[in-house]
Design a protein around this motif. Structure first.
Motif, short mmCIF file in Angstrom:
data_model
loop_
_atom_site.label_atom_id
_atom_site.label_comp_id
_atom_site.label_asym_id
_atom_site.label_seq_id
_atom_site.Cartn_x
_atom_site.Cartn_y
_atom_site.Cartn_z
N SER B 56 31.62 31.28 41.34
CA SER B 56 33.01 30.80 41.33
C SER B 56 33.91 32.00 41.56
O SER B 56 34.06 32.84 40.68
CB SER B 56 33.35 30.16 39.98
OG SER B 56 32.50 29.10 39.68
N CYS B 57 34.49 32.11 42.72
CA CYS B 57 35.28 33.30 43.03
C CYS B 57 36.65 33.24 42.37
O CYS B 57 37.19 32.16 42.12
CB CYS B 57 35.46 33.43 44.54
SG CYS B 57 33.90 33.68 45.39
N HIS B 58 37.20 34.38 42.09
CA HIS B 58 38.53 34.47 41.48
C HIS B 58 39.18 35.76 41.94
O HIS B 58 38.59 36.54 42.68
CB HIS B 58 38.42 34.42 39.96
CG HIS B 58 37.52 35.46 39.41
ND1 HIS B 58 37.92 36.76 39.21
CD2 HIS B 58 36.21 35.41 39.07
CE1 HIS B 58 36.92 37.44 38.74
NE2 HIS B 58 35.86 36.66 38.66
N ASP B 59 40.40 35.96 41.47
CA ASP B 59 41.23 37.10 41.86
C ASP B 59 40.55 38.46 41.82
O ASP B 59 40.96 39.38 42.52
CB ASP B 59 42.44 37.18 40.92
CG ASP B 59 43.66 36.54 41.53
OD1 ASP B 59 43.48 35.80 42.49
OD2 ASP B 59 44.76 36.80 41.05
N ASP B 60 39.56 38.61 40.97
CA ASP B 60 38.96 39.92 40.80
C ASP B 60 37.53 40.00 41.30
O ASP B 60 36.85 40.99 41.06
CB ASP B 60 39.01 40.34 39.32
CG ASP B 60 40.44 40.65 38.90
OD1 ASP B 60 41.14 41.30 39.68
OD2 ASP B 60 40.82 40.26 37.81
N GLU B 101 39.84 33.06 47.13
CA GLU B 101 40.41 33.76 45.97
C GLU B 101 39.87 35.17 45.80
O GLU B 101 40.46 35.99 45.11
CB GLU B 101 40.10 32.98 44.67
CG GLU B 101 40.57 31.56 44.65
CD GLU B 101 42.07 31.47 44.42
OE1 GLU B 101 42.57 32.21 43.56
OE2 GLU B 101 42.73 30.69 45.15
N ARG B 103 38.49 39.08 46.29
CA ARG B 103 39.16 40.27 46.78
C ARG B 103 38.73 40.59 48.20
O ARG B 103 37.68 40.17 48.67
CB ARG B 103 38.88 41.46 45.86
CG ARG B 103 39.90 41.51 44.73
CD ARG B 103 39.64 42.57 43.72
NE ARG B 103 39.01 43.76 44.25
CZ ARG B 103 38.60 44.78 43.52
NH1 ARG B 103 38.76 44.75 42.21
NH2 ARG B 103 38.03 45.82 44.07
N GLU B 104 39.57 41.37 48.88
CA GLU B 104 39.36 41.63 50.31
C GLU B 104 38.03 42.33 50.59
O GLU B 104 37.45 42.16 51.65
CB GLU B 104 40.50 42.53 50.84
CG GLU B 104 41.84 41.84 50.94
CD GLU B 104 42.03 41.17 52.30
OE1 GLU B 104 41.12 41.26 53.13
OE2 GLU B 104 43.07 40.56 52.51
N ASP B 105 37.55 43.14 49.66
CA ASP B 105 36.35 43.90 49.99
C ASP B 105 35.10 43.04 50.01
O ASP B 105 34.01 43.54 50.29
CB ASP B 105 36.19 45.10 49.05
CG ASP B 105 35.90 44.69 47.63
OD1 ASP B 105 36.07 43.50 47.31
OD2 ASP B 105 35.51 45.56 46.85
#
Lengths: 258, 258, 258, 258, 258, 258
Positions: B56-60, B101, B103-105
């Motif tokens: 579950s992806c999130h902001d961090d 959601e 992060r870009e990396d």
């Protein structure tokens, strides 16, 4: 096990809570500060004979805070469970107070626990924790905050059944004030009436209005021999606002009653 | 290996998934919360007899969270695979839920896995992992979020074939509600009809509309003996909004049906 | 050593690359996603018989990521080369893909490698690495991104010779689609024609237009027996946009051709 | 144990403090800089014979700063109590000065200490600290700051009884200046009069007006033989403002009195 | 010791440098990219027989990067000098290239080195380093950047004597192009003329204009047999801009000359 | 012990400093760059025979930087005093230069040191440091910076007595230039006159105007044989501004005098 605190039921909230517990539905409580949400959860935990683990969420509450972390002790690395991991192991009721304040990555632990999976994979332990039927997740937040910068994601909200809480009616509130503040019922009724009046005055522009807790503080101060006016000033006007004009309006309103 | 959950097919999504799996094309699923994307992936993993690893992806969520990291244990440093590394070693289906959601990396690990290379160089291990033909990457996101601050980079999107999901038709949805919520088909049809009505009311201004999951929650509450109106309040109106006016509109609409 | 991938030359880009390699000029490739820049570099590395080290840059790519870092292993600290350090030791071609995304401190390693010094001082190792004549630095970025927040500093750009890449002509593109997607030349020509049409439609307002890679995906789907319309929907319309209206425009345009 | 500093009571603030201490109500003091809040708390701690632990809060004060942390000493990890943990163990009065400046996660330690629970769970020690009846929490802040970026959350404020402090009347202030600054009462009255005048001049637009502390500084400078004008310049005008025009207004006003 | 690179003096900059070196005045060089500032410093270091230590500053360059840090090696902590500490120990010329990019805390090490103290206290080593008379600090920056977000603090600037650099006159520049690029003087003059024209065209709106370095790159490409037009495109137009219209303007201008 | 530098008194600043030292009042010095604040403090430290510890504050100066920190050395953790802790142990004069630049948490160490307590609790050492009567805190800042983003909090300012510094009169300044720059008094007077003229030209719009230090630099350059015009260009115009027009105005003004 939690000892049961004093809690005065208002609607059928106990029935809803029992249903959610039995059918393993996550529960969302909404309502203003000091209206009794935390006491309600405590009292249900006592009734259901489950341990209660409470987390006061804030701007920096992260998934790691809930899951646990490795600590270095005596040259070795020791894992320490966070409150959510402990709650799963103990089949406790986990109560995330003001969950909307927590950081976004908290969803990563909430989501798999709140759908048909009811499980939590703790990456750092390489361990999958399955929730027992007695585990329950309860969250709360205050929908009335003006600065609504932070909100639960809709995809998170949709995982809960919800209930709204408000302040009790004057009669019920007077009963609570007598019980908690130690003043006789006549004084308690006056305080409850003051509370009702202040709540109705939307033109005061308060970020939050007076809670039952503050009315109980005022009752305690009166019982300690402080005058009713000063009791209400220190327990109601001062905590609610720093604006001297609004403080005076509140105090004048109280003076009319006492 | 994943046990197959209940999943009701709507179009030819199974055929597309099989094709993408067979030809090693990364797959992108788009659609609102609670419309069944995760269940669909689970059921395909079961059909294809592949392990399923969900994040579950999130902001961090960062590349490190997917790849793994070194932990200090017993005075030594031990590598721990992240979910993507594990998925490659086990030739699993890796499902990045709400990937927009992250992060870009995260692109750094997605890109070499989604072109002709199909490989992942884990810098910290100095190890090149080659994807077996059975490894598959599936991502999902909800294109309907109003606050479209975060979006997949176009150069990342172009590495996937994609499918859009919506809510099922009332007939199919009633079938699902009966199956999951344990109410008879007549009640399920009423709930499905309520769902259809609420979804059509764009003037409610909801961030997300009612999902099949919430309709199943309402069904469960009714089966537990809670009145239809209160069942729909706690399972539909309360989760969808904090606005009392909109809650009343939803509840009035439900009252007309039951 | 890299095995040579399929690459179809368009202009005299091979000659320019050979010149830059021979005279030790850093090279900058500009062009949209999926137009073949990475394949071109791979194929040149194979021709020149140099190892190729690729780094997909992103928002958090820093000098440390390129140079390497100390890791604690078995109680001791061990240095681990990053991709740039490895490239220097192996006299490889170092390819920094989407270099404009990387963090600003990446210039610290690029600058001394791209002027008459051609050297890199690794502070942490107290070691000066001199580039062999066979070492080459190639960077790429997409100048077309609308959100041009990030750009290479002019003082960094001025250290490179540059080339712009575009999409191949319909004839060349059809040739590539046949070769990669396994469809016959008639179908490939239709797909190339569709690509040309979509790219010309600036009023679609796409962040990026259709790449050769997506046309190949569509070809593969057709060969797998999926209808031309659905093949183009999942391989072209869905990856390019989430807007149903634009998806329909793309699909209608495709329908006219097939 | 704290030795009692000189403190001159203005209203019945001692009675309110004793009441809050006895009934275990958290106390909130509001008022401008240098009006005597800290001295008041010190003097009450001395009267109530409790140790006093003061924390000057600032932008980076966090829960960890209050609770404590693990330090590595001699190869082992040793826990070190923070001021709040120490205050609980010693049943001290804990005084959080300028609490509104602290970081949001400070609420996590304040909330459970300020309701009926009066306890603190130190996650990292896995230890529950119960507050003895003699433990007391006092916070202060300055409600007059123009830049009101930071404010205590309403849900935190509602846990305290509150009192507002202002500057003393000229007579009382002259008494304090004589006592602290070592000048005779005639000079002290002139300084108190100057203070009253400057405070009344809202058109000066000062971020904060002159405090009793600065008037005492001016008195000390005069006693050291510096001229009254220069004493007031260095002790009043210079600390209050960098604007030469406002400095001159203040100095002119002082010149009229001396 | 540095070997002397080719450097063509323009004014009396060598005399000023010698004076600053002899009288221990810190030196500030201002000018556009690629105009020869770094070569000038290199050539002066060779003349003055001092080692040269260059730091390319960037957004994250901090005091620690300049001073050094402790590293853990073989279970122990070992200090490693940063470039500034090394420069002081070796009485080198320390050259901070693009110093305006560095972080603010760099002033902490610059200030005490650039007034009458000429010393540096390394807090972490508890060691005071005194600059020998042969130590010299040289900084450079480009005053022409449009986005002037970052600037040296005025209190830092006032510690240096300064010199401005520009591009050489066409005659001098042709001489440099011949020497560095290996083309005959006639071609070099044409390139220098092209450079002069492009620099004069302010309406191109370039962030930076063409440097001598790029003209040398173009010369090298011509010598390698690439046509003059393409040589100028890859070495001048492409590095300077991504805008096709401006690229064409530059290339047309070049075509007129060749 | 500090050796006394050359310092030319302007008013009765020495008397004020002695008074503040004797009566333990913290001292705040305000004034532009290069007007002699640091020299003044040095010379007073020499007169009062106290060691002087100077900290150049910047954007990242934090409480930890002032207090000290634990370092790992030889497998053990060793405490290292910061400048403030050292100053307290040595009863030194602690001089925080440009204190307004420091981070907010610096107040946590300043506040208890600047009221009647004069003590510092070092949390990490669990040690209370009491200031000896000879310890003194001096801070300085430049009130003239245009970008007044950062300011001392009013509640911090009110803990100091303050003095403003300006540039010396032309006669005094010429005296200083002769003494420091080694030119005869006639040349020094011309430089002082140039300084006075430039400072009066507010229309130049300089962030900071010319300091005595820069006039001394110019004097040194003249003595080294560089022409007066170029001496003033490199020592005055170039350090003050990057704008060629303003540089020319300054140089024209200087040319009129020499």
């Amino acid at each position: 096990m939690t000892s049961s605190p004093y809690y005065r039921e208002i609607g059928n909230e106990r029935e809803i809570f029992r249903h959610a517990f039995k059918h393993q539905l996550p529960l969302m409580l909404k309502g203003p500060t000091g209206c009794g949400k935390s006491r309600f959860v405590e009292s249900m935990a006592a009734e259901l004979k489950r341990p209660l683990i409470t987390v006061s969420c804030h701007d920096d509450t992260s998934a790691t805070d809930l899951l646990g972390r490795f600590l270095v002790k005596g040259g070795d690395t020791v894992w320490q469970d966070g409150p959510m991991t402990r709650a799963l192991r103990e089949s406790a009721i986990l109560y995330l107070d003001e969950v909307a304040e927590a950081r976004e990555d908290v969803v990563v632990v909430i989501h798999p626990l709140t759908d048909h999976r009811r499980e939590l994979f703790v990456e750092k332990l390489n361990e999958l924790l399955k929730a027992a039927p007695e585990f329950m997740l309860v969250v709360s937040f205050n929908p009335g905050y003006q600065k609504r910068v932070k909100e639960l994601k809709p995809s998170t909200r949709q995982r809960f059944v919800g209930m709204s809480f408000g302040y009790p009616s004057p009669d019920v509130e007077a009963e609570i004030i007598t019980h908690e503040g130690g003043v006789d019922i006549a004084v308690a009724r006056k305080l409850a009436a003051a509370g009702e009046k202040i709540r109705a005055l939307e033109e005061l522009g308060l970020a939050e209005t007076v809670s039952t807790r503050l009315l109980v503080y005022a009752a305690k101060s009166m019982r300690a021999g402080i005058s009713p006016r000063q009791s209400c000033d220190i327990a109601i006007a001062q905590p609610l606002t720093d604006d001297p004009v609004i403080q005076r309006s509140i105090n004048d309103l109280v003076a009319l009653i006492f």
